[in-house]
Design a protein around this motif. Structure first.
Motif, short mmCIF file in Angstrom:
data_model
loop_
_atom_site.label_atom_id
_atom_site.label_comp_id
_atom_site.label_asym_id
_atom_site.label_seq_id
_atom_site.Cartn_x
_atom_site.Cartn_y
_atom_site.Cartn_z
N LEU A 1 -15.95 -44.63 -8.24
CA LEU A 1 -15.42 -44.19 -6.94
C LEU A 1 -16.46 -43.39 -6.16
CD1 LEU A 1 -11.81 -43.12 -7.99
CD2 LEU A 1 -12.50 -45.24 -6.85
N LEU A 2 -17.16 -42.52 -6.89
CA LEU A 2 -18.22 -41.74 -6.24
C LEU A 2 -19.33 -42.66 -5.72
CD1 LEU A 2 -19.32 -38.92 -5.57
CD2 LEU A 2 -20.43 -38.92 -7.82
N THR A 3 -19.58 -43.72 -6.46
CA THR A 3 -20.61 -44.68 -6.04
C THR A 3 -20.22 -45.35 -4.73
OG1 THR A 3 -21.31 -45.11 -8.31
CG2 THR A 3 -21.76 -46.83 -6.68
N ILE A 4 -18.94 -45.72 -4.60
CA ILE A 4 -18.49 -46.35 -3.35
C ILE A 4 -18.70 -45.41 -2.18
CG2 ILE A 4 -16.47 -47.27 -2.14
CD1 ILE A 4 -15.40 -48.19 -4.84
N TRP A 5 -18.34 -44.14 -2.36
CA TRP A 5 -18.50 -43.15 -1.29
C TRP A 5 -19.97 -42.95 -0.94
CZ3 TRP A 5 -20.45 -37.98 -1.46
CH2 TRP A 5 -20.25 -37.26 -0.28
N LEU A 6 -20.80 -42.83 -1.98
CA LEU A 6 -22.23 -42.65 -1.75
C LEU A 6 -22.85 -43.89 -1.12
CD1 LEU A 6 -23.31 -40.78 -5.01
CD2 LEU A 6 -23.08 -39.83 -2.71
N SER A 7 -22.35 -45.07 -1.50
CA SER A 7 -22.90 -46.30 -0.94
C SER A 7 -22.65 -46.39 0.54
CB SER A 7 -22.30 -47.51 -1.66
OG SER A 7 -22.65 -47.53 -3.03
N PHE A 8 -21.45 -46.02 0.96
CA PHE A 8 -21.16 -46.05 2.40
C PHE A 8 -22.01 -45.01 3.14
CE2 PHE A 8 -17.50 -48.65 1.42
CZ PHE A 8 -17.37 -49.40 2.57
N GLY A 9 -22.20 -43.85 2.51
CA GLY A 9 -23.06 -42.85 3.15
C GLY A 9 -24.50 -43.31 3.22
N LEU A 10 -25.00 -43.90 2.13
CA LEU A 10 -26.37 -44.38 2.12
C LEU A 10 -26.56 -45.55 3.08
CD1 LEU A 10 -29.20 -44.36 0.88
CD2 LEU A 10 -28.34 -45.86 -0.93
N SER A 11 -25.57 -46.44 3.11
CA SER A 11 -25.69 -47.58 4.02
C SER A 11 -25.70 -47.12 5.48
CB SER A 11 -24.53 -48.55 3.79
OG SER A 11 -23.28 -47.93 4.08
N ALA A 12 -24.97 -46.04 5.76
CA ALA A 12 -24.99 -45.50 7.13
C ALA A 12 -26.39 -45.06 7.51
CB ALA A 12 -24.00 -44.35 7.26
#
Length: 426
Positions: free
Chosen positions: A145-156
């Motif tokens: 779940l943390l990975t999904i959140w970080l992925s969206f932040g990183l992709s931004a």
């Protein structure tokens, strides 16, 4: 349905990272379970060697003999466990059996002519081990779940400059010379994209400028000879000596000059991009009356009635010159193809309807009537056009966001529907 670049990047990183986390967790679990079995086997092996050695050294230490099992039964735990009779048939070695829903390890070895059964209960240890494994898997889920959140932040962060470039492209207007400054972007690929876009935008701006200049020059240059032709026709009409076929030819020349002037006005308007924002409330009935005026003689000659069934107070939001050109072309088309009957104008639910009682349009020709230079075959039309009027009408309607539809049935006339929102009345 298209997904954003940010969503695709985040989805890729999320799936990849979660797959790696799951693979790692499953690998750790398999490795831990294997190590657990090796540890239990080593403990049992060392304990059995020690127990057998002590029993052989002092037979008095042997546990009670179980006749059912034909052997001695000892337990590594304080609480004795009753073994089922089926273990008697098991070979020498270590075995796992289920007793009272508990997993029990039984080590079987030879003790002279009898057998030695050693019982081991690792349930508490295995319970703690499973709790650790479950905690590991739960932690993997949390990290996923943390990975999904970080992925969206990183992709931004990754697509931030792409989104900024898209916003800058949207703010540019075709024909403007301003370019996007590549110095605002860090990525080499984006700088190359900006430079390629600037080059393309400049070439498009130059092309549009040349097209506007050419169209404007042609439109203006045509007005001078057309004005001369129109003036000459008006002067010749006052000459009573011109009668019969000569006067008919003169009227035909005058109509052609009027058509050419309307065409020049349409081309000039299409060349002006800013005209799309020049709208105002327009009296619909008055516009139709003005558009019908140049066709009065032709309507009278053919005996056609023009019925304007529209409230005189009705006003629509439109560009006045553009609407005049559209109405003129639609009326000209209707008059040219109608030899008897009437032209009926009515307005309902935001649509202007122009209906005639002409021969109609064949079904196969309706999809092509707005194509440039297309003319539906009609032997009943003595003065065909050049097939560009309706094409200009469509271009103007697209420019101002007016929907236009044509419905027709051979032998029953044609109806043109033009979407023109009315001004709301308070």
């Amino acid at each position: 349905m298209r997904n954003s670049l940010r969503f695709k990047v985040a989805l890729f990183f999320s799936v990849l990272t979660i797959a790696l986390l799951v693979a790692q967790a499953l690998g750790v679990r398999a490795l831990a379970e294997a190590q657990e079995e090796r540890l239990i086997a080593a403990l049992i092996r060392d304990d059995m060697a020690s127990v057998i050695k002590s029993y052989q050294a002092n037979p008095a230490l042997l546990p009670p003999f179980d006749v059912r099992l034909n052997g001695y039964v000892s337990s590594a735990d304080r609480m004795p466990i009753a073994l089922p009779e089926t273990v008697r048939t098991l070979p020498f070695g270590t075995h796992e059996i289920i007793i009272d829903d508990r997993e029990i390890h039984v080590a079987i070895a030879s003790m002279g002519t009898a057998r030695l059964y050693r019982v081991y209960n690792f349930n508490i240890y295995e319970k703690h081990f499973k709790e650790v494994i479950n905690a590991l898997m739960g932690g993997t889920g949390i990290f996923a779940l943390l990975t999904i959140w970080l992925s969206f932040g990183l992709s931004a962060l990754l697509v931030r400059q792409v989104a900024g470039l898209a916003r800058q492209v949207k703010t540019l207007r075709l024909g403007e010379s301003a370019a996007i400054h590549p110095g605002k972007y860090d990525e080499t690929e984006l700088v190359g994209l900006v430079e390629a876009f600037n080059d393309y935008h400049q070439r498009m701006a130059d092309m549009m400028a040349r097209e506007k200049e050419f169209t404007g020059n042609v439109s203006h240059e045509l007005r001078t000879p057309l004005t001369a032709i129109k003036t000459s026709c008006e002067l010749l009409e006052q000459d009573t000596a011109i009668q019969g076929k000569s006067r008919a030819r003169l009227q035909q020349i005058e109509r052609a000059a009027d058509n050419m002037r309307e065409l020049a006005n349409a081309l000039l308007m299409l060349a002006r991009e800013d005209s799309a924002r020049e709208v105002e409330p327009v009296a619909m009935a008055k516009m139709i009356e003005t558009a019908l005026a140049p066709f009065a003689a032709r309507l009278e000659q053919k005996g056609l009635d023009s019925i304007i069934d529209i409230d005189g107070e009705l006003r629509v939001v439109a560009n006045r010159p553009a609407l005049a050109i559209v109405l003129s072309n639609l009326i000209d088309n209707a008059v040219r193809h109608t030899d008897h009957g009437r032209l009926h104008f009515r307005y309902a639910n935001g649509w202007l309807y122009i209906e005639d009682t002409g021969p109609g349009i064949p079904a196969h020709a309706i999809p092509h009537v707005f194509d440039r230079f297309y003319q539906a075959p009609s032997p009943d039309t003595p003065t065909p056009g050049v097939g560009i009027g309706l094409s200009i009408v469509r271009k103007l309607c697209e420019r101002y966001g007016w929907s236009i539809e044509i419905g027709s049935e051979p032998g029953r006339g044609t109806s043109v529907s033009l979407r023109l929102p009315a001004v709301s009345r308070t």
